[in-house]
Enzyme design. Sequence first.
Site, PDB file in Angstrom:
ATOM      1  N   LEU A  56       0.809  -1.219   0.000  1.00 41.98           N
ATOM      2  CA  LEU A  56       0.000   0.000   0.000  1.00 41.98           C
ATOM      3  C   LEU A  56       0.841   1.268   0.000  1.00 41.98           C
ATOM      4  O   LEU A  56       1.920   1.321   0.587  1.00 41.98           O
ATOM      5  CB  LEU A  56      -0.921  -0.005   1.225  1.00 41.98           C
ATOM      6  CG  LEU A  56      -1.847  -1.219   1.336  1.00 41.98           C
ATOM      7  CD1 LEU A  56      -2.660  -1.144   2.628  1.00 41.98           C
ATOM      8  CD2 LEU A  56      -2.775  -1.335   0.132  1.00 41.98           C
ATOM      9  N   GLU A  90       0.248   5.922  -0.727  1.00 39.19           N
ATOM     10  CA  GLU A  90      -0.719   7.020  -0.581  1.00 39.19           C
ATOM     11  C   GLU A  90      -1.885   6.927  -1.577  1.00 39.19           C
ATOM     12  O   GLU A  90      -2.977   7.401  -1.290  1.00 39.19           O
ATOM     13  CB  GLU A  90      -0.014   8.375  -0.737  1.00 39.19           C
ATOM     14  CG  GLU A  90       0.698   8.840   0.509  1.00 39.19           C
ATOM     15  CD  GLU A  90      -0.253   9.160   1.669  1.00 39.19           C
ATOM     16  OE1 GLU A  90      -1.307   9.779   1.432  1.00 39.19           O
ATOM     17  OE2 GLU A  90       0.064   8.789   2.805  1.00 39.19           O
ATOM     18  N   HIS A 134      -3.440   4.188  -2.593  1.00 39.29           N
ATOM     19  CA  HIS A 134      -4.422   3.296  -1.960  1.00 39.29           C
ATOM     20  C   HIS A 134      -5.102   4.006  -0.778  1.00 39.29           C
ATOM     21  O   HIS A 134      -6.317   3.925  -0.604  1.00 39.29           O
ATOM     22  CB  HIS A 134      -3.734   2.041  -1.420  1.00 39.29           C
ATOM     23  CG  HIS A 134      -3.099   1.168  -2.462  1.00 39.29           C
ATOM     24  ND1 HIS A 134      -1.740   0.989  -2.543  1.00 39.29           N
ATOM     25  CD2 HIS A 134      -3.627   0.415  -3.453  1.00 39.29           C
ATOM     26  CE1 HIS A 134      -1.460   0.164  -3.532  1.00 39.29           C
ATOM     27  NE2 HIS A 134      -2.584  -0.207  -4.114  1.00 39.29           N
ATOM     28  N   GLN A 162      -4.865 -12.481 -12.931  1.00 44.35           N
ATOM     29  CA  GLN A 162      -4.635 -11.277 -13.742  1.00 44.35           C
ATOM     30  C   GLN A 162      -3.169 -11.112 -14.139  1.00 44.35           C
ATOM     31  O   GLN A 162      -2.812 -10.124 -14.772  1.00 44.35           O
ATOM     32  CB  GLN A 162      -5.170 -10.029 -13.042  1.00 44.35           C
ATOM     33  CG  GLN A 162      -4.435  -9.604 -11.796  1.00 44.35           C
ATOM     34  CD  GLN A 162      -5.159  -8.465 -11.067  1.00 44.35           C
ATOM     35  OE1 GLN A 162      -6.144  -8.686 -10.373  1.00 44.35           O
ATOM     36  NE2 GLN A 162      -4.688  -7.246 -11.226  1.00 44.35           N
ATOM     37  N   SER A 211       2.644   0.423  -6.750  1.00 44.80           N
ATOM     38  CA  SER A 211       3.383  -0.606  -6.005  1.00 44.80           C
ATOM     39  C   SER A 211       4.587  -1.060  -6.809  1.00 44.80           C
ATOM     40  O   SER A 211       5.580  -1.517  -6.259  1.00 44.80           O
ATOM     41  CB  SER A 211       2.473  -1.799  -5.715  1.00 44.80           C
ATOM     42  OG  SER A 211       1.295  -1.367  -5.083  1.00 44.80           O
ATOM     43  N   ARG A 212       4.495  -0.946  -8.126  1.00 43.52           N
ATOM     44  CA  ARG A 212       5.586  -1.427  -8.981  1.00 43.52           C
ATOM     45  C   ARG A 212       6.754  -0.437  -9.062  1.00 43.52           C
ATOM     46  O   ARG A 212       7.796  -0.793  -9.602  1.00 43.52           O
ATOM     47  CB  ARG A 212       5.062  -1.755 -10.381  1.00 43.52           C
ATOM     48  CG  ARG A 212       4.182  -3.008 -10.397  1.00 43.52           C
ATOM     49  CD  ARG A 212       3.856  -3.474 -11.797  1.00 43.52           C
ATOM     50  NE  ARG A 212       3.312  -4.809 -11.820  1.00 43.52           N
ATOM     51  CZ  ARG A 212       2.017  -5.120 -11.896  1.00 43.52           C
ATOM     52  NH1 ARG A 212       1.118  -4.149 -11.922  1.00 43.52           N
ATOM     53  NH2 ARG A 212       1.630  -6.378 -11.938  1.00 43.52           N
TER      54      ARG A 212
HETATM   55  P1  PAJ Z   1      -3.684  -2.330  -6.987  1.00 44.07           P
HETATM   56  O1  PAJ Z   1      -2.689  -2.128  -8.056  1.00 44.07           O
HETATM   57  O2  PAJ Z   1      -3.207  -2.692  -5.612  1.00 44.07           O
HETATM   58  O3  PAJ Z   1      -4.567  -1.029  -6.888  1.00 44.07           O
HETATM   59  C1  PAJ Z   1      -5.669  -0.960  -6.000  1.00 44.07           C
HETATM   60  C2  PAJ Z   1      -6.426   0.325  -6.295  1.00 44.07           C
HETATM   61  O4  PAJ Z   1      -5.575   1.447  -6.039  1.00 44.07           O
HETATM   62  C3  PAJ Z   1      -6.832   0.422  -7.795  1.00 44.07           C
HETATM   63  O5  PAJ Z   1      -8.160   0.917  -7.874  1.00 44.07           O
HETATM   64  C4  PAJ Z   1      -5.809   1.401  -8.346  1.00 44.07           C
HETATM   65  O6  PAJ Z   1      -6.278   2.128  -9.473  1.00 44.07           O
HETATM   66  C5  PAJ Z   1      -5.626   2.330  -7.146  1.00 44.07           C
HETATM   67  N1  PAJ Z   1      -4.365   3.086  -7.260  1.00 44.07           N
HETATM   68  C6  PAJ Z   1      -3.131   2.597  -7.538  1.00 44.07           C
HETATM   69  N2  PAJ Z   1      -2.228   3.601  -7.636  1.00 44.07           N
HETATM   70  C7  PAJ Z   1      -2.910   4.760  -7.412  1.00 44.07           C
HETATM   71  C8  PAJ Z   1      -2.552   6.147  -7.374  1.00 44.07           C
HETATM   72  N3  PAJ Z   1      -1.307   6.553  -7.583  1.00 44.07           N
HETATM   73  N4  PAJ Z   1      -3.531   7.052  -7.132  1.00 44.07           N
HETATM   74  C9  PAJ Z   1      -4.822   6.657  -6.917  1.00 44.07           C
HETATM   75  N5  PAJ Z   1      -5.215   5.365  -6.934  1.00 44.07           N
HETATM   76  C10 PAJ Z   1      -4.286   4.427  -7.179  1.00 44.07           C
HETATM   77  O7  PAJ Z   1      -5.664  -2.498  -9.203  1.00 44.07           O
HETATM   78  C11 PAJ Z   1      -5.476  -3.501  -8.540  1.00 44.07           C
HETATM   79  O8  PAJ Z   1      -4.705  -3.499  -7.395  1.00 44.07           O
HETATM   80  C12 PAJ Z   1      -6.091  -4.845  -8.893  1.00 44.07           C
HETATM   81  O9  PAJ Z   1      -6.198  -4.947 -10.283  1.00 44.07           O
HETATM   82  C13 PAJ Z   1      -7.475  -5.087  -8.221  1.00 44.07           C
HETATM   83  C14 PAJ Z   1      -8.512  -4.040  -8.653  1.00 44.07           C
HETATM   84  C15 PAJ Z   1      -7.331  -5.093  -6.689  1.00 44.07           C
HETATM   85  C16 PAJ Z   1      -8.011  -6.486  -8.645  1.00 44.07           C
HETATM   86  O10 PAJ Z   1      -7.128  -7.484  -8.307  1.00 44.07           O
END
Ligand code: PAJ
Length: 284
Positions: free
Chosen positions: A33, A35, A37, A61, A186-187
């Site tokens: 996680l 900011e 998230h 996925q 996260s990447r």
């Molecule tokens: P994940 O990459 O962990 O992202 C979870 C949620 O956080 C997603 O809706 C993503 O768009 C949002 N998010 C990621 N980076 C962000 C940022 N910089 N600003 C705002 N929101 C951000 O996306 C996934 O997981 C998966 O595909 C999931 C929907 C959980 C299905 O497995």
Amino acid sequence: MEIVKSVLEVRRVIAAARKSGKTIGFIPTMGALHEGHLSLIRASKKKTSLAVVSIYVNPTQFAPSEDLEKYPRPIEKDIALLEKENTDVLFLPSNDEIYPKGFSTFVTVGDITEGFEGLLRPTHFRGVATVVASLFNIIQPDVAFFGQKDLQQAAVIKRMVRDLHFPVQIEICKTVREGDGLAMSSRNRYLDLQEREEALILSQTLLNAQDNLQSGLSFADVKLKGAKFFDKLKKKAILEYLDIINPETFQLADSFKAKEDVAIIIAARIGEARLIDNVLVSKK
Ligand code: PAJ
């Protein structure tokens, strides 16, 4: 915060909350996680009375060649961050819980999954739509929160919810960025110091394209100039796409239509990392 690992138990917890008049907000994540998230959790706390977060690294996925094995899983740190945000429930299922033995039902969303991320990662959105549909059925939230950062994913989820009549409202929250403009992801942890510096090329190319779009250049010229701008700055980054699309349909846009925003979307590889970003632009 209640940490719940089984479907049965999370259903029990949520049913009890609902019975006491609470509205359910849901934030699906794969953990690690940041900011971005946390901004979704804050949006949920504002709009609904019970914030449920899931952390589940969804294998369907990821393509076999992708980073499923090495995807970061800092669960203790994640739990501490969730506690700090006053998250109410963390759903932390195992693979067996989400995909029971003999699992064979998938959700396939049509045309909007075909281009861009869908083209480069052909089984990705089928995995996303399937797990999100499953999580929606488990949690049955009133509102679910997604990030604009993954714009095509947001469009896919909205389409699935509309087409299959899921009784859930979808909220898309703005992309949260580092101080220098890099979209949080996260990447980003895969980037070494030099790559981290070079990763700015995504947000900078988007800014260049946004400026050109707003100063009235044709969409074709904006893309050409943007690709040239990227080429000039890049060291080892490889541009996968830079396009202007309709953010609802993910069809290419060639001009502004009345009242409709367009999105400029970009994907690039830098070393081991594959990064995506986008901006929404309205006609001036
Ligand atoms: P994940 O990459 O962990 O992202 C979870 C949620 O956080 C997603 O809706 C993503 O768009 C949002 N998010 C990621 N980076 C962000 C940022 N910089 N600003 C705002 N929101 C951000 O996306 C996934 O997981 C998966 O595909 C999931 C929907 C959980 C299905 O497995």
